[in-house]
Design a protein around this motif. Sequence first.
Motif, PDB file in Angstrom:
ATOM      1  N   VAL A  78      80.814  59.437  25.637  1.00 57.63           N
ATOM      2  CA  VAL A  78      80.074  58.447  26.409  1.00 57.63           C
ATOM      3  C   VAL A  78      78.991  59.115  27.245  1.00 57.63           C
ATOM      4  O   VAL A  78      78.916  60.338  27.337  1.00 57.63           O
ATOM      5  CB  VAL A  78      81.017  57.640  27.330  1.00 57.63           C
ATOM      6  CG1 VAL A  78      81.947  56.773  26.525  1.00 57.63           C
ATOM      7  CG2 VAL A  78      81.805  58.581  28.242  1.00 57.63           C
ATOM      8  N   GLY A  79      78.165  58.304  27.849  1.00 59.90           N
ATOM      9  CA  GLY A  79      77.105  58.814  28.699  1.00 59.90           C
ATOM     10  C   GLY A  79      76.061  57.747  28.946  1.00 59.90           C
ATOM     11  O   GLY A  79      76.212  56.598  28.540  1.00 59.90           O
ATOM     12  N   THR A  80      75.005  58.143  29.632  1.00 56.63           N
ATOM     13  CA  THR A  80      73.947  57.201  29.996  1.00 56.63           C
ATOM     14  C   THR A  80      72.584  57.780  29.662  1.00 56.63           C
ATOM     15  O   THR A  80      72.411  58.997  29.558  1.00 56.63           O
ATOM     16  CB  THR A  80      74.010  56.844  31.489  1.00 56.63           C
ATOM     17  OG1 THR A  80      74.128  58.057  32.255  1.00 56.63           O
ATOM     18  CG2 THR A  80      75.180  55.942  31.801  1.00 56.63           C
ATOM     19  N   ASP A  81      71.624  56.879  29.519  1.00 56.98           N
ATOM     20  CA  ASP A  81      70.262  57.230  29.149  1.00 56.98           C
ATOM     21  C   ASP A  81      69.368  57.134  30.388  1.00 56.98           C
ATOM     22  O   ASP A  81      69.532  56.225  31.203  1.00 56.98           O
ATOM     23  CB  ASP A  81      69.771  56.270  28.067  1.00 56.98           C
ATOM     24  CG  ASP A  81      68.446  56.710  27.476  1.00 56.98           C
ATOM     25  OD1 ASP A  81      68.472  57.319  26.396  1.00 56.98           O
ATOM     26  OD2 ASP A  81      67.409  56.437  28.094  1.00 56.98           O
ATOM     27  N   HIS A  82      68.393  58.055  30.499  1.00 56.99           N
ATOM     28  CA  HIS A  82      67.531  58.053  31.695  1.00 56.99           C
ATOM     29  C   HIS A  82      66.551  56.895  31.714  1.00 56.99           C
ATOM     30  O   HIS A  82      66.027  56.539  32.763  1.00 56.99           O
ATOM     31  CB  HIS A  82      66.786  59.381  31.814  1.00 56.99           C
ATOM     32  CG  HIS A  82      65.845  59.672  30.685  1.00 56.99           C
ATOM     33  ND1 HIS A  82      66.266  60.202  29.488  1.00 56.99           N
ATOM     34  CD2 HIS A  82      64.507  59.508  30.571  1.00 56.99           C
ATOM     35  CE1 HIS A  82      65.222  60.365  28.696  1.00 56.99           C
ATOM     36  NE2 HIS A  82      64.140  59.943  29.321  1.00 56.99           N
ATOM     37  N   ALA A  83      66.270  56.290  30.551  1.00 58.61           N
ATOM     38  CA  ALA A  83      65.501  55.041  30.468  1.00 58.61           C
ATOM     39  C   ALA A  83      64.221  55.104  31.282  1.00 58.61           C
ATOM     40  O   ALA A  83      64.097  54.468  32.329  1.00 58.61           O
ATOM     41  CB  ALA A  83      66.374  53.870  30.928  1.00 58.61           C
ATOM     42  N   GLY A  84      63.236  55.866  30.787  1.00 59.49           N
ATOM     43  CA  GLY A  84      62.031  56.163  31.552  1.00 59.49           C
ATOM     44  C   GLY A  84      61.351  54.965  32.172  1.00 59.49           C
ATOM     45  O   GLY A  84      61.187  54.886  33.398  1.00 59.49           O
ATOM     46  N   ILE A  85      60.934  53.998  31.359  1.00 59.76           N
ATOM     47  CA  ILE A  85      60.173  52.863  31.879  1.00 59.76           C
ATOM     48  C   ILE A  85      61.021  52.027  32.825  1.00 59.76           C
ATOM     49  O   ILE A  85      60.593  51.683  33.935  1.00 59.76           O
ATOM     50  CB  ILE A  85      59.640  51.998  30.724  1.00 59.76           C
ATOM     51  CG1 ILE A  85      58.564  52.766  29.947  1.00 59.76           C
ATOM     52  CG2 ILE A  85      59.071  50.693  31.250  1.00 59.76           C
ATOM     53  CD1 ILE A  85      58.040  52.034  28.733  1.00 59.76           C
TER      54      ILE A  85
END
Length: 922
Positions: A78-85
């Motif tokens: 599992v983990g998370t995305d930095h999701a730039g916009i």
Amino acid sequence: MTQLASSYDPKTFETALYDAWEKAGHFKPSGKGEPYTILLPPPNVTGTLHMGHAFQQTLMDALVRYHRMRGYDTLWQVGTDHAGIATEMVVSRNLALEGKGETRDSLGREGFIEKVWEWKAFSGDTIERQMRRLGTSADWSRSTFTMDPQPSEAVIEAFLRWHEQGLIYRGQRLVNWDPVLKTAISDLEVESVEEDGFLWSISYPLADGSGTLTVATTRPETMLGDTAVMVHPEDERYAHLIGKMVKLPLTDREIPVIADDYVDREFGTGVVKVTPAHDFNDYQVGVRHNLPMINLFTPVAAINDNAPEKYRGLDRYEARKVILAELEDLGILVETKPHKLQVPRGDRTQQVIEPYLTDQWFVKMDVLAKRGLELVENGSIQFVPANWINTYRHWMENIQDWCISRQLWWGHRIPAWFDDAGNCYVGRDEADARARNNVGADVALHQDSDVLETWFSSQLWPFSTLGWPNEQAMADRGFERYLPSAVLVTGFDIIFFWVARMIMATDSFTGKIPFKDIYMTGLIRDAQGQKMSKSKGNVLDPLDIIDGISLEDLVAKRTTGLMKPKDAPKIEKATRKEFPDGIIAHGADALRFTIAALATHGRDIKFDMSRAEGYKNFCNKLWNASRFTLMNTEGSSFTGVPQPRTDAERWILARLAAVSAEAQTHYANYRFDLLAQCLYEFAWNEFCDWFLELTKPALNGDNADDAASTRHTLLYVLEALLRLLHPLIPFVTEQLWRQVAPRLGLGEDTLSLRPYPTADEFAGDFARAEADVEWLKGMVNALRRVRSELNVPPAKQVTLLLQGGTADDRTRVARFTASLSFLLKLARIDWLADAADTPPSAAAIVGELKLLVPLEGLVDLGAERARLDKEIARVESEKEKSQTKLGKFTDKVPAAVVEQERVRLVEWTAQLAGLVEQRAKL
């Protein structure tokens, strides 16, 4: 160990159970057995759990729990995305709300990035906390954030390798441009919205003065960047004009008339303007015909210096008004008419997206796509359902080079440096870039200000999370053991943007496939089939379904922050109508079972709250059945497999074996809907209803051995049922299992590590018992219908008369007399030798056996005669209607319709005969 509460209340135990599981380390890989890996599609670090997340994560968790129980070495990464916009927008919005006058630009790059990291520290674990509430049994110690050092190292390495191979290049091309965010965005972030607009027809004069050409456009402001007008090569109206020049109105330029079969001869006048720098289709035309590319816009969609001076600095829509007015004054605005448009809008800003010509970084996709398609075509990777391969194939065969740069500050900064002459040098850092390219310290370099788009780091997820490219990290995290993963569970809407890119990147960098199966889920919609969105005010929060929410809080949640505040009253009204009492707490298990039951292989999935209520009742039913079992086995203790003494025990063990085999088949085929259905039927109907009822004669009878055997089987089957259900509803099954396990001598401390049931566990030759009990069920159902129709009180005893039947029927009646008497409150059972001796009775039939319940003393015979007369009249009327229809049918009536009516006539005739016979006896 605590006593089982008298009522099912998930709030009292769900969170505590999860904390205990996680603290005990039950979710970590065991290192033993065959590996089974699942990758979590990383949600945005600033996001919250929504129904799409809950849907996919429930199915993933069911698979992980199921395989863990089967002895696999399970890893759920599992983990998370930095999701730039998304993250930049959230932080910018927060700065505005703080009211300190700070903005992204005023803080500068370093200051703004500091604010982003502060926000990440504050909100970053929100969605992971919510996932725990859903029951996600992931190895949280391995949770990865795409901006962590390890995945960041993987991003740099991937960029360098592809750049060295010539797969990454920098060039000027047309991209989707958001003028508010001032960055390129992907196709996934663009929504095509049908809107009312206009189609303007404009007269372009031929340069030689011989006439004019009328073109139609929906965007007149872009005409300042036209570099050709275009006709179809086979359009006879304009064949003589191909190659001539026209004067571009409002400018001092002349542009050619060209021919291209892209033109639709039926649209407008059959003549279109070509603006290669402002339309994706025109861009391709421009490339084919080697036309100039004139960009008219600044990054904020104002007119730039490439246009005549008087238009410079105007906003695009202000420029449109000015241009239309001038065309009107010149007398060359031929026509203005309403026109429906497909307008591209950014999904985050809702601004109209501009095709924009700019320098960006790209990945060449042709070679990568060919290999990515091959891996699916040859069966190395399989889509479930299989038809999604067609969508994948179509995209891979028509793929374009991928724009990977974004004009943002938050994200992985592109590892490229420029000198003052514009030369570009790539390296892991500035020192490495200098060393690789022999650039001395006397040459000033500045790093590219762009970052890589989020999907670039996400495509590395299958192996960056396993330590690649660091050899020690790869060894520590089990790169060789856990790659490829078993299955990717994701939505069909990101086949292109994530799934395909993971396949291509994993193969390119590791020589492996990222996953063996791709299970494509549908999209969750509301009960009316509408897409859930905040703007529509129809979003369901999975945590509200789990823990409940008041009506006022639900209204506030749905109407706060609307893009169109004027919609708030309408949304409030709809919410109050749909949820007049708010949303009650259903618990995580009820939501999970609902999701599984809805998980068909269809494209769209309608979420109906009544289903969740029904499955909460299912959990309650399971709870009460467990209480019955525990009360009736108080003080009992058993070990091993029961040796059944009664037919009811043999029957339930046979059914348990069958449903265990069926469950494994459904898991293998990813048919969670069929899995939920078969487990529901077994748990509710066969165990909770029938078996508990069928145990009562033995439990309340005089045979102590039968009673003891039945208690053992009760506990044994309940424990197996809890194991069957655990991957779908882990909380309630664990809570119940902790009460059941001690009575079976089970030493494990958690149900989650017990073996999943297999048919072999319950092997036995129980075919005859199955047939006998199915016969008994038929008898009970038939007699209960009769009692119900006659409104006989449940406690009142009746006489059962039997007529006809087979030798097997007589044998079974003799064997099951005690059970029938107990279950149906029978005073006695008698066989009738002569039909003439039959008293007025209500009748039912089971096979060839006729069941009669004498009416005397049970019902008012006069009222029953009247009821039968009324029913006979109704059936006679229906029979006559059917006969009349058949008599009027002609040869033109479809054969299927005729046959259907004939079947109805037969049914009405048989029903009438039975009623007449019954009436005659009264």
